[in-house]
Design a protein around this motif. Structure first.
Motif, PDB file in Angstrom:
ATOM      1  N   VAL A   1       0.826  -1.208   0.000  1.00 43.99           N
ATOM      2  CA  VAL A   1       0.000   0.000   0.000  1.00 43.99           C
ATOM      3  C   VAL A   1       0.861   1.260   0.000  1.00 43.99           C
ATOM      4  O   VAL A   1       0.513   2.264  -0.614  1.00 43.99           O
ATOM      5  N   SER A   2       2.022   1.218   0.660  1.00 45.17           N
ATOM      6  CA  SER A   2       2.816   2.441   0.737  1.00 45.17           C
ATOM      7  C   SER A   2       3.807   2.593  -0.424  1.00 45.17           C
ATOM      8  O   SER A   2       4.637   3.490  -0.408  1.00 45.17           O
ATOM      9  N   THR A   3       3.686   1.732  -1.429  1.00 45.43           N
ATOM     10  CA  THR A   3       4.544   1.879  -2.606  1.00 45.43           C
ATOM     11  C   THR A   3       3.909   2.854  -3.601  1.00 45.43           C
ATOM     12  O   THR A   3       2.732   2.721  -3.915  1.00 45.43           O
ATOM     13  N   PRO A   4       4.694   3.840  -4.094  1.00 49.10           N
ATOM     14  CA  PRO A   4       4.131   4.778  -5.082  1.00 49.10           C
ATOM     15  C   PRO A   4       3.658   4.043  -6.333  1.00 49.10           C
ATOM     16  O   PRO A   4       4.345   3.140  -6.814  1.00 49.10           O
ATOM     17  N   ALA A   5       2.496   4.445  -6.835  1.00 43.74           N
ATOM     18  CA  ALA A   5       1.860   3.705  -7.924  1.00 43.74           C
ATOM     19  C   ALA A   5       2.710   3.668  -9.193  1.00 43.74           C
ATOM     20  O   ALA A   5       2.646   2.717  -9.965  1.00 43.74           O
ATOM     21  N   ALA A   6       3.544   4.706  -9.404  1.00 42.57           N
ATOM     22  CA  ALA A   6       4.259   4.808 -10.671  1.00 42.57           C
ATOM     23  C   ALA A   6       5.466   3.876 -10.755  1.00 42.57           C
ATOM     24  O   ALA A   6       6.024   3.681 -11.830  1.00 42.57           O
ATOM     25  N   VAL A   7       5.882   3.305  -9.630  1.00 42.99           N
ATOM     26  CA  VAL A   7       7.062   2.426  -9.663  1.00 42.99           C
ATOM     27  C   VAL A   7       6.609   1.014 -10.020  1.00 42.99           C
ATOM     28  O   VAL A   7       6.432   0.140  -9.168  1.00 42.99           O
ATOM     29  N   PHE A   8       6.439   0.793 -11.317  1.00 39.96           N
ATOM     30  CA  PHE A   8       5.783  -0.442 -11.762  1.00 39.96           C
ATOM     31  C   PHE A   8       6.549  -1.706 -11.389  1.00 39.96           C
ATOM     32  O   PHE A   8       5.968  -2.720 -11.050  1.00 39.96           O
ATOM     33  N   TRP A   9       7.898  -1.651 -11.470  1.00 38.10           N
ATOM     34  CA  TRP A   9       8.675  -2.880 -11.225  1.00 38.10           C
ATOM     35  C   TRP A   9       8.442  -3.415  -9.819  1.00 38.10           C
ATOM     36  O   TRP A   9       8.497  -4.621  -9.582  1.00 38.10           O
ATOM     37  N   ALA A  10       8.182  -2.509  -8.858  1.00 42.63           N
ATOM     38  CA  ALA A  10       7.974  -2.955  -7.485  1.00 42.63           C
ATOM     39  C   ALA A  10       6.777  -3.900  -7.412  1.00 42.63           C
ATOM     40  O   ALA A  10       6.819  -4.950  -6.751  1.00 42.63           O
ATOM     41  N   PHE A  11       5.694  -3.532  -8.127  1.00 44.51           N
ATOM     42  CA  PHE A  11       4.501  -4.384  -8.089  1.00 44.51           C
ATOM     43  C   PHE A  11       4.769  -5.721  -8.756  1.00 44.51           C
ATOM     44  O   PHE A  11       4.240  -6.748  -8.335  1.00 44.51           O
ATOM     45  N   GLY A  12       5.620  -5.687  -9.801  1.00 45.69           N
ATOM     46  CA  GLY A  12       6.045  -6.939 -10.418  1.00 45.69           C
ATOM     47  C   GLY A  12       6.733  -7.831  -9.395  1.00 45.69           C
ATOM     48  O   GLY A  12       6.464  -9.034  -9.310  1.00 45.69           O
ATOM     49  N   GLY A  13       7.600  -7.225  -8.602  1.00 47.18           N
ATOM     50  CA  GLY A  13       8.312  -7.979  -7.556  1.00 47.18           C
ATOM     51  C   GLY A  13       7.343  -8.597  -6.560  1.00 47.18           C
ATOM     52  O   GLY A  13       7.447  -9.796  -6.236  1.00 47.18           O
TER      53      GLY A  13
ATOM     54  N   GLY B   1      -8.602   7.881 -29.167  1.00 44.74           N
ATOM     55  CA  GLY B   1      -9.653   8.862 -29.368  1.00 44.74           C
ATOM     56  C   GLY B   1     -10.436   9.213 -28.114  1.00 44.74           C
ATOM     57  O   GLY B   1     -11.338  10.036 -28.142  1.00 44.74           O
ATOM     58  N   LEU B   2     -10.144   8.569 -26.969  1.00 50.32           N
ATOM     59  CA  LEU B   2     -10.842   8.897 -25.727  1.00 50.32           C
ATOM     60  C   LEU B   2     -10.023   9.896 -24.933  1.00 50.32           C
ATOM     61  O   LEU B   2      -8.808   9.783 -24.850  1.00 50.32           O
ATOM     62  N   GLN B   3     -10.707  10.886 -24.355  1.00 52.58           N
ATOM     63  CA  GLN B   3     -10.023  11.843 -23.496  1.00 52.58           C
ATOM     64  C   GLN B   3      -9.960  11.289 -22.079  1.00 52.58           C
ATOM     65  O   GLN B   3     -10.970  11.107 -21.417  1.00 52.58           O
ATOM     66  N   LEU B   4      -8.768  10.944 -21.625  1.00 52.92           N
ATOM     67  CA  LEU B   4      -8.624  10.367 -20.303  1.00 52.92           C
ATOM     68  C   LEU B   4      -7.767  11.269 -19.431  1.00 52.92           C
ATOM     69  O   LEU B   4      -6.867  11.945 -19.913  1.00 52.92           O
ATOM     70  N   SER B   5      -8.073  11.258 -18.134  1.00 49.83           N
ATOM     71  CA  SER B   5      -7.265  12.028 -17.196  1.00 49.83           C
ATOM     72  C   SER B   5      -6.009  11.229 -16.852  1.00 49.83           C
ATOM     73  O   SER B   5      -6.082  10.040 -16.543  1.00 49.83           O
ATOM     74  N   GLN B   6      -4.871  11.919 -16.911  1.00 48.20           N
ATOM     75  CA  GLN B   6      -3.610  11.240 -16.606  1.00 48.20           C
ATOM     76  C   GLN B   6      -3.615  10.677 -15.192  1.00 48.20           C
ATOM     77  O   GLN B   6      -3.293   9.518 -14.961  1.00 48.20           O
ATOM     78  N   SER B   7      -3.986  11.538 -14.236  1.00 43.32           N
ATOM     79  CA  SER B   7      -3.972  11.071 -12.851  1.00 43.32           C
ATOM     80  C   SER B   7      -5.010   9.987 -12.648  1.00 43.32           C
ATOM     81  O   SER B   7      -4.851   9.095 -11.816  1.00 43.32           O
ATOM     82  N   GLY B   8      -6.096  10.043 -13.452  1.00 40.01           N
ATOM     83  CA  GLY B   8      -7.127   9.020 -13.342  1.00 40.01           C
ATOM     84  C   GLY B   8      -6.616   7.663 -13.779  1.00 40.01           C
ATOM     85  O   GLY B   8      -6.913   6.643 -13.152  1.00 40.01           O
ATOM     86  N   VAL B   9      -5.834   7.636 -14.875  1.00 38.83           N
ATOM     87  CA  VAL B   9      -5.294   6.366 -15.353  1.00 38.83           C
ATOM     88  C   VAL B   9      -4.351   5.779 -14.308  1.00 38.83           C
ATOM     89  O   VAL B   9      -4.435   4.590 -13.953  1.00 38.83           O
ATOM     90  N   LEU B  10      -3.496   6.630 -13.760  1.00 38.68           N
ATOM     91  CA  LEU B  10      -2.563   6.162 -12.744  1.00 38.68           C
ATOM     92  C   LEU B  10      -3.329   5.698 -11.499  1.00 38.68           C
ATOM     93  O   LEU B  10      -3.000   4.681 -10.878  1.00 38.68           O
ATOM     94  N   GLY B  11      -4.390   6.450 -11.170  1.00 39.87           N
ATOM     95  CA  GLY B  11      -5.194   6.083 -10.005  1.00 39.87           C
ATOM     96  C   GLY B  11      -5.875   4.742 -10.195  1.00 39.87           C
ATOM     97  O   GLY B  11      -5.957   3.932  -9.261  1.00 39.87           O
ATOM     98  N   ALA B  12      -6.372   4.508 -11.400  1.00 34.34           N
ATOM     99  CA  ALA B  12      -7.012   3.229 -11.683  1.00 34.34           C
ATOM    100  C   ALA B  12      -6.013   2.088 -11.499  1.00 34.34           C
ATOM    101  O   ALA B  12      -6.305   1.068 -10.876  1.00 34.34           O
ATOM    102  N   TRP B  13      -4.820   2.290 -12.039  1.00 29.77           N
ATOM    103  CA  TRP B  13      -3.755   1.293 -11.880  1.00 29.77           C
ATOM    104  C   TRP B  13      -3.445   1.078 -10.407  1.00 29.77           C
ATOM    105  O   TRP B  13      -3.301  -0.052  -9.939  1.00 29.77           O
TER     106      TRP B  13
END
Lengths: 341, 252, 245
Positions: B34-46, B95-107
């Motif tokens: 939970v305390s891992t920043p969402a953008a550090v993808f490799w951590a979640f892989g680990g 072609g879809l307008q998506l929010s950047q922070s929203g995409v990261l938040g979804a992830w």
């Protein structure tokens, strides 16, 4: 809600904070419920928890092809009292999290706070408050708890929104979130209210002595001996019954503080509340909302400049309207019930 | 609903770790995730690789795990909505307008929620309810709460069976009410179920009293966990903490 | 006299004595007050427990008062009708150990007591199972063991043969007949009463209406029909062997 917040939905500080709130609430409830539990035994609380767990698996249709299920906080509070009910709801959530992997372990505090604490306290104190102004008989508990149940669900949804404004991972316009959550959960709350009413009617009809919230309204017993002489005795002392004399204000105040306070939180968030007449996005979810086109849409009151104050006001007004609607439904329900019998 | 929870009764090294160790391990692991920043993808892989290894060691069948993941669905919907409703800079995808922070938040919600659920499945599928209760008792959960938990777990299947029997009885009498009628019938049945459950609770208390119960339940746990069991059990969560710290450092 | 908290009065004056070592059946129609009566025998209901009612119970020379409650509850073992009410612990072993542990037994002494009680009912191989993994007949036997583990002087059973298949019913009869305790048994199973108990009490409407030899009571057609009791088809209580043989 009706669903459990998973791990990572709120940030770590929020999870820790709600964890502390939940632990404190459970500790306090353990202390307050101690006397009841000593007399009735832990088995009763355990069975009530098993009951709530089983009932939460019964779905009812909400509309738009989706379904909701009973949360049971207000119902449990009316049946076994607020402190035992907090323990019961916490137990249910703990078992769901640990035995059935439902609801995150780090989100346990959040889930207990929302579904175990807010629904129970709002439901119970509103029920007790309404009982003060209703006819003094056990049957009054049915409409009173119905309103308690109805209000408890949207208030919990509001609490969820408040938490999201503090610890949500992504910035989304809170006005939209609040409107969607509260609007949706008023519908869920109606289902909650109907089930609560029917369950309580059944209990009042068969074992009125079991309804904790109405124990002070019980009548005396008549004993007949072998020779046919009768004598009157008072029933077993209600266990841990609340002393009479609490005013209507307490219940309403608890609800309003929760509703208004959380709305204030919500509106204090940088993204703030945008109070425009229902033209904003959030299309998919907001269309389901029963209040989307109403003056409360987007959770701000028209014509009031300060967004924070207007947000809090909207929360309070929303709850008051819910109470009035609930009272009307309860009145109707009791009218129909008395016609039927 | 089974009184065994999600338990998969096979012999494995994970099954043998004492419940209190697994509870602490689960908590630390999820906290690290939970305390891992969402953008550090490799951590979640680990994290995912370590969890998979544990699932395989525990000999858990894949269908059991994937079926249980369904509890996540409502939040999946919420997560998928996020890119459309979140504010901030927009990106265009197909072609879809998506929010950047929203995409990261979804992830963020999806990754952390899924890892949390899988970790919880690992605990509940490898630990018998009685062991879980004993573990909570060892971890100093208040005795009253352990007692309530233990009664709830014991009578879960009994109460669910009652509910099921009542539904069968209603349906076998050909009940075909409308939506409202159905809701009313179900709720009425639930009322009866409460009275039944409550009266059973009273009878159980009588049965306890007639066996000299004086307000304190006997202890469930008999022996603690050894040092090596703690080491084995905490290996993954400790590695997870290292990953979480590394992810923070990288994210700076 | 006794009334439940919802106002229903169940007992209207009941008086009887059971001798040490005697086996007595308690007969009567549904709602006669049989279960309510036996719940008074170890002070679970009634004025001792803070309830509504009046009366006096004496077990082996000890009067039922608040200060003797622990001793009385050790002496009088109650087996409830629904084994699910009686088996509330996670495993069979935990459950059988519950009573003796409350009496202060620990470690090997406790283990021995549990094993002994399980052997008495033939369930020693199932000690580590959860109750919901047992058949109904097995659960009934474990319920008896939970009480036997407390070494009671009086064993009180509520409907011991109900819901058992014929083999389980006979096995339980063999177990009960082999026990060296005073036995009081509520039952609708009249052949079972005749097989195990020489004497019977007949209750109706919260009062005892007959007290005598089981065989005589069952053979009294007027008494039987007046109290909604019926013998099974073609069963003649005068022509079958009873416990006196």
């Amino acid at each position: 809600m009706g669903v459990h917040v998973p791990d990572g939905f709120f940030n770590a500080p929020t999870s820790v904070a709600t964890g502390l709130i939940a632990a404190g609430a459970v500790g306090f409830s353990l202390q307050r419920a101690n006397r009841e539990l000593r007399e009735t035994g832990p088995a009763l609380a355990g069975l009530t928890a098993a009951f709530v767990f089983a009932v939460q698996m019964v779905n009812f249709p909400v509309g738009a092809g989706t379904s909701g299920h009973l949360l049971g906080g207000a119902l449990a509070a009316a049946l076994v009292g607020p402190w035992t009910a907090v323990l019961v709801m916490s137990t249910v959530l703990l078992v769901q999290g640990l035995l059935f992997a439902d609801g995150g372990l780090t989100a346990l505090g959040t889930n207990i706070t929302l579904m175990g604490l807010v629904t129970v306290l709002v439901g119970y104190f509103l029920t007790r408050a309404l009982l003060k102004v209703m006819p003094r008989r056990v049957g009054s508990v049915v409409p009173a708890a119905t309103v308690g149940a109805l209000v408890s669900v949207p208030v919990a949804a509001l609490a969820f929104t408040g938490l999201y404004s503090i610890g949500g991972a992504v910035d989304i316009p809170l006005a939209k979130l609040a409107t969607a959550m509260v609007g949706w959960h008023i519908l869920v709350g109606i289902g909650e209210a109907v089930i609560t009413a029917t369950v309580l009617s059944a209990v009042v009809a068969t074992r009125p002595d079991l309804v904790y919230a109405a124990r002070h309204l019980q009548q005396d017993l008549v004993l007949v001996d072998a020779d046919g002489n009768s004598s009157t005795v008072s029933p077993d002392r209600p266990i841990g019954a609340q002393p009479a004399g609490r005013s209507l204000g307490v219940g309403i105040a608890v609800t309003l503080v929760v509703a208004g306070g959380l709305s204030l939180f919500a509106s204090a968030h940088p993204d703030g509340l945008e109070f425009v007449g229902g033209k904003l996005g959030f299309d998919g979810a907001a269309k389901d909302s029963a209040v989307a086109g109403s003056p409360l849409a987007d959770y701000g009151v028209h014509g009031i400049g300060n967004t924070q104050v207007s947000g809090a006001l909207a929360g309070i007004i929303g709850v008051l309207v819910t109470i009035v609607v609930g009272l009307a439904i309860a009145k109707l329900a009791s009218l129909r019930a008395s016609k039927a019998s | 609903m089974s009184g065994d929870g999600l338990l998969v009764a096979v012999e494995s090294p994970v099954h043998r770790i004492p419940a209190q160790v697994k509870l602490v391990a689960l908590f630390i692991f999820v906290l690290a995730v939970v305390s891992t920043p969402a953008a550090v993808f490799w951590a979640f892989g680990g994290y995912a690789v370590m969890l998979l290894a544990a699932l395989v060691t525990a000999k858990l069948p894949a269908p059991v795990v994937s079926r249980r993941l369904a509890v996540e669905t409502p939040f999946l919907v919420f997560a998928l909505l996020l890119p459309f409703v979140a504010t901030g800079p927009q990106v265009s995808v197909f072609g879809l307008q998506l929010s950047q922070s929203g995409v990261l938040g979804a992830w963020n919600v999806l990754a952390k929620g899924t890892l949390g659920v899988i970790a919880a499945i690992l605990l509940s599928a490898t630990t018998a309810p009685r062991e879980l209760l004993a573990g909570l008792e060892r971890l100093r959960l208040p005795a009253t709460l352990v007692a309530i938990l233990s009664f709830m777990v014991r009578y879960l299947s009994v109460v669910s069976d009652d509910l099921h029997r009542m539904r069968v009885a209603r349906e076998s009498r050909g009940y075909l009410g409308g939506r409202a009628g159905q809701l009313k019938a179900v709720a009425g049945g639930v009322g009866v179920l409460f009275v039944r459950s409550f009266e059973r609770g009273e009878r159980i208390h009588l049965a306890m009293q007639s066996r000299a119960y004086t307000g304190r339940m006997p202890q469930l746990s008999t022996h603690g966990a050894s040092q090596s069991q703690w080491l084995v059990g905490l290996a993954i969560p400790l590695a997870a903490i290292l990953i979480a710290i590394a992810a923070r450092v990288v994210g700076l | 006299m006794f009334a439940y908290p919802d106002g229903r009065q169940a007992l209207f004056g009941v008086d009887f004595t059971v001798e040490r070592g005697e086996r007595v059946a308690l007969l009567g129609p549904n709602g006669a007050g049989k279960t309510t009566l036996v719940l008074h025998l170890n002070g679970i209901l009634g004025s001792v427990a803070g309830g509504t009612g009046s009366g006096r119970v004496q077990i082996g020379g000890t009067g039922l008062h608040r200060e003797h409650l622990g001793e009385i509850r050790r002496k009088v073992g109650l087996v409830f009708q629904d084994p699910d009410d009686q088996l509330f612990m996670p495993t069979v072993r935990d459950d059988v150990a519950f009573g003796p542990a409350n009496l202060g037994l620990r470690a090997s002494e406790l283990d021995d007591r549990v094993h002994e009680a399980l052997v008495q009912v033939g369930m020693q191989d199932h000690a580590d199972l959860a109750p919901h993994h047992l058949s109904f007949g097995q659960r009934r036997r474990v319920a008896v063991a939970t009480v036997l583990a407390m070494r009671p002087e009086v064993l009180v059973l509520d409907e011991p043969s109900s819901n058992l298949d014929p083999a389980a019913r006979r096995e339980l009869a063999d177990i009960l007949a082999g026990l060296d305790v005073t036995l009081l048994m509520i039952t609708h199973d009249l052949p079972y009463a005749l097989q195990l108990c020489e004497r019977s009490l007949l209750m109706n409407g919260g009062r005892i209406v007959a007290d005598g030899k089981t065989r005589d009571l069952l053979a009294d057609a007027d008494l039987m029909s007046a109290n909604r009791l019926e013998l099974p088809y073609a069963f003649n209580p005068l022509s079958v062997p009873g416990p006196e043989h």
